[in-house]
Design a protein around this motif. Structure first.
Motif, PDB file in Angstrom:
ATOM      1  N   ARG A   1       0.822  -1.215   0.000  1.00  0.00           N
ATOM      2  CA  ARG A   1       0.000   0.000   0.000  1.00  0.00           C
ATOM      3  C   ARG A   1       0.851   1.259   0.000  1.00  0.00           C
ATOM      4  NH1 ARG A   1      -5.380   0.490  -1.422  1.00  0.00           N
ATOM      5  NH2 ARG A   1      -6.316   2.284  -0.387  1.00  0.00           N
ATOM      6  N   ALA A   2       1.898   1.270   0.804  1.00  0.00           N
ATOM      7  CA  ALA A   2       2.735   2.473   0.886  1.00  0.00           C
ATOM      8  C   ALA A   2       3.413   2.749  -0.450  1.00  0.00           C
ATOM      9  CB  ALA A   2       3.778   2.304   1.985  1.00  0.00           C
ATOM     10  N   SER A   3       3.921   1.693  -1.076  1.00  0.00           N
ATOM     11  CA  SER A   3       4.587   1.864  -2.369  1.00  0.00           C
ATOM     12  C   SER A   3       3.595   2.308  -3.437  1.00  0.00           C
ATOM     13  CB  SER A   3       5.253   0.555  -2.784  1.00  0.00           C
ATOM     14  OG  SER A   3       5.823   0.667  -4.068  1.00  0.00           O
ATOM     15  N   LEU A   4       2.407   1.702  -3.445  1.00  0.00           N
ATOM     16  CA  LEU A   4       1.386   2.069  -4.420  1.00  0.00           C
ATOM     17  C   LEU A   4       0.961   3.523  -4.244  1.00  0.00           C
ATOM     18  CD1 LEU A   4      -0.586   1.200  -6.665  1.00  0.00           C
ATOM     19  CD2 LEU A   4      -2.190   0.541  -4.863  1.00  0.00           C
ATOM     20  N   ALA A   5       0.734   3.935  -3.001  1.00  0.00           N
ATOM     21  CA  ALA A   5       0.319   5.314  -2.745  1.00  0.00           C
ATOM     22  C   ALA A   5       1.379   6.297  -3.233  1.00  0.00           C
ATOM     23  CB  ALA A   5       0.063   5.515  -1.254  1.00  0.00           C
ATOM     24  N   ARG A   6       2.643   5.972  -3.007  1.00  0.00           N
ATOM     25  CA  ARG A   6       3.720   6.858  -3.434  1.00  0.00           C
ATOM     26  C   ARG A   6       3.751   6.990  -4.960  1.00  0.00           C
ATOM     27  NH1 ARG A   6       7.100   4.572  -0.681  1.00  0.00           N
ATOM     28  NH2 ARG A   6       7.993   3.110  -2.179  1.00  0.00           N
ATOM     29  N   ARG A   7       3.565   5.878  -5.648  1.00  0.00           N
ATOM     30  CA  ARG A   7       3.612   5.929  -7.112  1.00  0.00           C
ATOM     31  C   ARG A   7       2.400   6.656  -7.692  1.00  0.00           C
ATOM     32  NH1 ARG A   7       4.889  -0.271  -8.471  1.00  0.00           N
ATOM     33  NH2 ARG A   7       5.554  -0.723  -6.346  1.00  0.00           N
ATOM     34  N   VAL A   8       1.241   6.482  -7.063  1.00  0.00           N
ATOM     35  CA  VAL A   8       0.045   7.178  -7.547  1.00  0.00           C
ATOM     36  C   VAL A   8       0.203   8.684  -7.334  1.00  0.00           C
ATOM     37  CG1 VAL A   8      -2.427   7.512  -7.182  1.00  0.00           C
ATOM     38  CG2 VAL A   8      -1.482   5.200  -7.262  1.00  0.00           C
ATOM     39  N   ARG A   9       0.773   9.072  -6.201  1.00  0.00           N
ATOM     40  CA  ARG A   9       1.033  10.505  -5.980  1.00  0.00           C
ATOM     41  C   ARG A   9       1.961  11.055  -7.058  1.00  0.00           C
ATOM     42  NH1 ARG A   9       2.603   8.905  -0.636  1.00  0.00           N
ATOM     43  NH2 ARG A   9       0.766   8.690   0.720  1.00  0.00           N
ATOM     44  N   ASN A  10       2.980  10.293  -7.404  1.00  0.00           N
ATOM     45  CA  ASN A  10       3.900  10.730  -8.457  1.00  0.00           C
ATOM     46  C   ASN A  10       3.184  10.866  -9.799  1.00  0.00           C
ATOM     47  OD1 ASN A  10       6.056  10.761  -6.677  1.00  0.00           O
ATOM     48  ND2 ASN A  10       6.760   8.709  -7.214  1.00  0.00           N
ATOM     49  N   LEU A  11       2.243   9.950 -10.063  1.00  0.00           N
ATOM     50  CA  LEU A  11       1.464  10.041 -11.303  1.00  0.00           C
ATOM     51  C   LEU A  11       0.611  11.296 -11.326  1.00  0.00           C
ATOM     52  CD1 LEU A  11       0.210   6.397 -12.035  1.00  0.00           C
ATOM     53  CD2 LEU A  11       1.454   7.884 -13.598  1.00  0.00           C
ATOM     54  N   VAL A  12      -0.020  11.600 -10.206  1.00  0.00           N
ATOM     55  CA  VAL A  12      -0.842  12.805 -10.112  1.00  0.00           C
ATOM     56  C   VAL A  12      -0.004  14.041 -10.436  1.00  0.00           C
ATOM     57  CG1 VAL A  12      -2.082  14.309  -8.492  1.00  0.00           C
ATOM     58  CG2 VAL A  12      -2.527  11.847  -8.504  1.00  0.00           C
ATOM     59  N   ALA A  13       1.220  14.074  -9.912  1.00  0.00           N
ATOM     60  CA  ALA A  13       2.096  15.218 -10.165  1.00  0.00           C
ATOM     61  C   ALA A  13       2.577  15.255 -11.609  1.00  0.00           C
ATOM     62  CB  ALA A  13       3.285  15.175  -9.206  1.00  0.00           C
ATOM     63  N   SER A  14       3.022  14.095 -12.135  1.00  0.00           N
ATOM     64  CA  SER A  14       3.607  14.077 -13.477  1.00  0.00           C
ATOM     65  C   SER A  14       2.563  14.300 -14.572  1.00  0.00           C
ATOM     66  CB  SER A  14       4.331  12.747 -13.718  1.00  0.00           C
ATOM     67  OG  SER A  14       3.416  11.659 -13.696  1.00  0.00           O
ATOM     68  N   LEU A  15       1.328  13.861 -14.336  1.00  0.00           N
ATOM     69  CA  LEU A  15       0.269  14.037 -15.332  1.00  0.00           C
ATOM     70  C   LEU A  15      -0.510  15.328 -15.122  1.00  0.00           C
ATOM     71  CD1 LEU A  15      -1.104  10.376 -15.606  1.00  0.00           C
ATOM     72  CD2 LEU A  15       0.583  11.540 -17.038  1.00  0.00           C
ATOM     73  N   ASP A  16      -0.120  16.080 -14.088  1.00  0.00           N
ATOM     74  CA  ASP A  16      -0.697  17.403 -13.831  1.00  0.00           C
ATOM     75  C   ASP A  16      -2.218  17.344 -13.677  1.00  0.00           C
ATOM     76  OD1 ASP A  16      -0.543  20.116 -13.354  1.00  0.00           O
ATOM     77  OD2 ASP A  16      -0.768  20.660 -15.470  1.00  0.00           O
ATOM     78  N   VAL A  17      -2.683  16.441 -12.818  1.00  0.00           N
ATOM     79  CA  VAL A  17      -4.099  16.391 -12.467  1.00  0.00           C
ATOM     80  C   VAL A  17      -4.226  16.788 -10.995  1.00  0.00           C
ATOM     81  CG1 VAL A  17      -4.769  14.684 -14.184  1.00  0.00           C
ATOM     82  CG2 VAL A  17      -3.906  13.916 -11.985  1.00  0.00           C
ATOM     83  N   PRO A  18      -5.354  17.387 -10.608  1.00  0.00           N
ATOM     84  CA  PRO A  18      -5.470  17.918  -9.248  1.00  0.00           C
ATOM     85  C   PRO A  18      -5.470  16.852  -8.155  1.00  0.00           C
ATOM     86  CG  PRO A  18      -7.084  18.926 -10.713  1.00  0.00           C
ATOM     87  CD  PRO A  18      -6.494  17.771 -11.452  1.00  0.00           C
ATOM     88  N   THR A  19      -6.179  15.743  -8.379  1.00  0.00           N
ATOM     89  CA  THR A  19      -6.335  14.741  -7.332  1.00  0.00           C
ATOM     90  C   THR A  19      -6.281  13.337  -7.921  1.00  0.00           C
ATOM     91  OG1 THR A  19      -8.747  14.615  -7.550  1.00  0.00           O
ATOM     92  CG2 THR A  19      -7.859  16.310  -6.060  1.00  0.00           C
ATOM     93  N   VAL A  20      -6.232  12.336  -7.035  1.00  0.00           N
ATOM     94  CA  VAL A  20      -6.286  10.942  -7.471  1.00  0.00           C
ATOM     95  C   VAL A  20      -7.623  10.654  -8.141  1.00  0.00           C
ATOM     96  CG1 VAL A  20      -6.191   8.529  -6.705  1.00  0.00           C
ATOM     97  CG2 VAL A  20      -4.705  10.234  -5.632  1.00  0.00           C
ATOM     98  N   SER A  21      -8.680  11.274  -7.669  1.00  0.00           N
ATOM     99  CA  SER A  21      -9.998  11.090  -8.286  1.00  0.00           C
ATOM    100  C   SER A  21      -9.993  11.560  -9.737  1.00  0.00           C
ATOM    101  CB  SER A  21     -11.070  11.847  -7.494  1.00  0.00           C
ATOM    102  OG  SER A  21     -11.218  11.294  -6.202  1.00  0.00           O
ATOM    103  N   ASP A  22      -9.321  12.668  -9.996  1.00  0.00           N
ATOM    104  CA  ASP A  22      -9.212  13.156 -11.370  1.00  0.00           C
ATOM    105  C   ASP A  22      -8.394  12.198 -12.227  1.00  0.00           C
ATOM    106  OD1 ASP A  22     -10.514  15.922 -11.346  1.00  0.00           O
ATOM    107  OD2 ASP A  22      -9.150  16.076  -9.661  1.00  0.00           O
ATOM    108  N   LEU A  23      -7.350  11.601 -11.621  1.00  0.00           N
ATOM    109  CA  LEU A  23      -6.557  10.603 -12.330  1.00  0.00           C
ATOM    110  C   LEU A  23      -7.418   9.397 -12.691  1.00  0.00           C
ATOM    111  CD1 LEU A  23      -3.797   9.485 -13.295  1.00  0.00           C
ATOM    112  CD2 LEU A  23      -3.465   8.615 -10.970  1.00  0.00           C
ATOM    113  N   THR A  24      -8.263   8.970 -11.776  1.00  0.00           N
ATOM    114  CA  THR A  24      -9.156   7.838 -12.026  1.00  0.00           C
ATOM    115  C   THR A  24     -10.120   8.152 -13.165  1.00  0.00           C
ATOM    116  OG1 THR A  24      -9.038   7.211  -9.695  1.00  0.00           O
ATOM    117  CG2 THR A  24     -10.862   6.309 -10.985  1.00  0.00           C
ATOM    118  N   ALA A  25     -10.681   9.343 -13.145  1.00  0.00           N
ATOM    119  CA  ALA A  25     -11.613   9.738 -14.202  1.00  0.00           C
ATOM    120  C   ALA A  25     -10.921   9.761 -15.562  1.00  0.00           C
ATOM    121  CB  ALA A  25     -12.211  11.106 -13.880  1.00  0.00           C
TER     122      ALA A  25
END
Length: 294
Positions: free
Chosen positions: A49-73
């Motif tokens: 979980r910790a590793s997954l959360a860290r990578r998802v946060r990095n995706l949110v930053a690199s793809l320039d989306v506001p939140t994880v919910s926006d990434l999911t959409a």
């Protein structure tokens, strides 16, 4: 005492706000993982979980989306973005002859057994950008075994597979790779295995010729070959214990009787449900052998 805001309404303490933010992130992560699984069949539910959360946060930053919910959409409604999401969730970290003592142990303790087979099949699971695959190919070639070997190199990330298939790497990596090559028991010169041009090195086509690259998901995809040697290094550390057990059982299923398994130096089978099926060959190199009748 709760501090008042400018309009007089009470302001929640910072630690309470932090807890609320973490709770919200957990919900968003659950929804992201569920969407990825139901929409595309990629199951990350049993990843650390910790590793997954860290990578998802990095995706949110690199793809320039506001939140994880926006990434999911975005993931749900833009399937063309899936490859970069999977690439962001994977960990393509590797180098030529990483942990040279492991390659030396493979050469000295595993290759003599492989030499007894007329045809050799090797599965490199989680091959990342291919450096370790080609390192193995070099040592097999020097041992006179490569011409009768087929290496299946797999990874969950298409981007990693595409890069590995090219066999092109920065030339600046060559000096360190050459030192590790010699420490691994290399008997020639590392420079003999690539062609340098500008700031890149292109590996010899002969090394690439015996490697089949393919996308493969260790979580959801099944066994596809009978292997004499399986290498899966520094992948299991990102899985929960139940998922590690499932993957190790799959490796046991794919190995021929007396086949070898090599995992990462920070991984071992000691607490796995499959431990009884293997005997330890080299503790430092984390090499195991499937017992007869396992």
């Amino acid at each position: 005492m709760t501090a008042p805001t400018r309009n007089g309404a009470p302001e929640a303490p910072r630690d309470e706000q932090a807890r609320d933010a973490l709770a919200l992130e957990e919900i968003e992560l659950d929804l992201f993982v569920e969407a990825l699984n139901r929409r595309y069949g990629y199951d990350f539910r049993d990843y650390s979980r910790a590793s997954l959360a860290r990578r998802v946060r990095n995706l949110v930053a690199s793809l320039d989306v506001p939140t994880v919910s926006d990434l999911t959409a975005r993931l749900l409604h833009a399937p063309e973005r899936l490859p970069e999401v999977i690439a962001g969730l994977s960990v393509p970290v590797s180098e030529f002859f990483r942990d040279p003592h492991v390659f030396r142990a493979l050469k000295e303790k595993v290759f003599p057994h492989l030499a007894s087979y007329p045809h050799i099949t090797i599965w490199q699971a989680g091959c990342a950008h291919g450096e370790e695959v080609y390192s193995l190919a070099i040592l097999l070639s020097e041992a006179g075994l490569y011409e009768r070997t087929r290496i299946f190199a797999t990874d969950i990330s298409k981007a990693a597979i595409d890069r590995a298939r090219e066999g092109i790497y920065p030339l600046r990596e060559a000096p360190d790779a050459a030192r590790r090559y010699l420490a691994a028991g290399g008997t020639h010169s590392f420079s003999a295995y690539y062609h340098a041009r500008y700031d890149l090195m292109k590996l010899d086509e002969q090394l690439i010729s015996r490697v089949t690259f393919a996308e493969h998901n260790l979580v959801t995809d099944g066994v596809f070959c009978e292997a004499h040697l399986v290498l899966c290094r520094n992948v299991l550390i990102y899985f929960t214990t139940p998922l590690q057990d499932r993957v190790l059982a799959r490796f046991a299923e794919t190995l021929v009787r007396g086949g070898f398994l090599c995992v990462g130096t920070r991984e071992n089978l000691e607490f796995s449900l499959t431990r009884s099926k293997f005997q330890l060959v080299d503790e430092g190199a984390r090499i195991y052998r499937l017992k007869a009748g396992a």
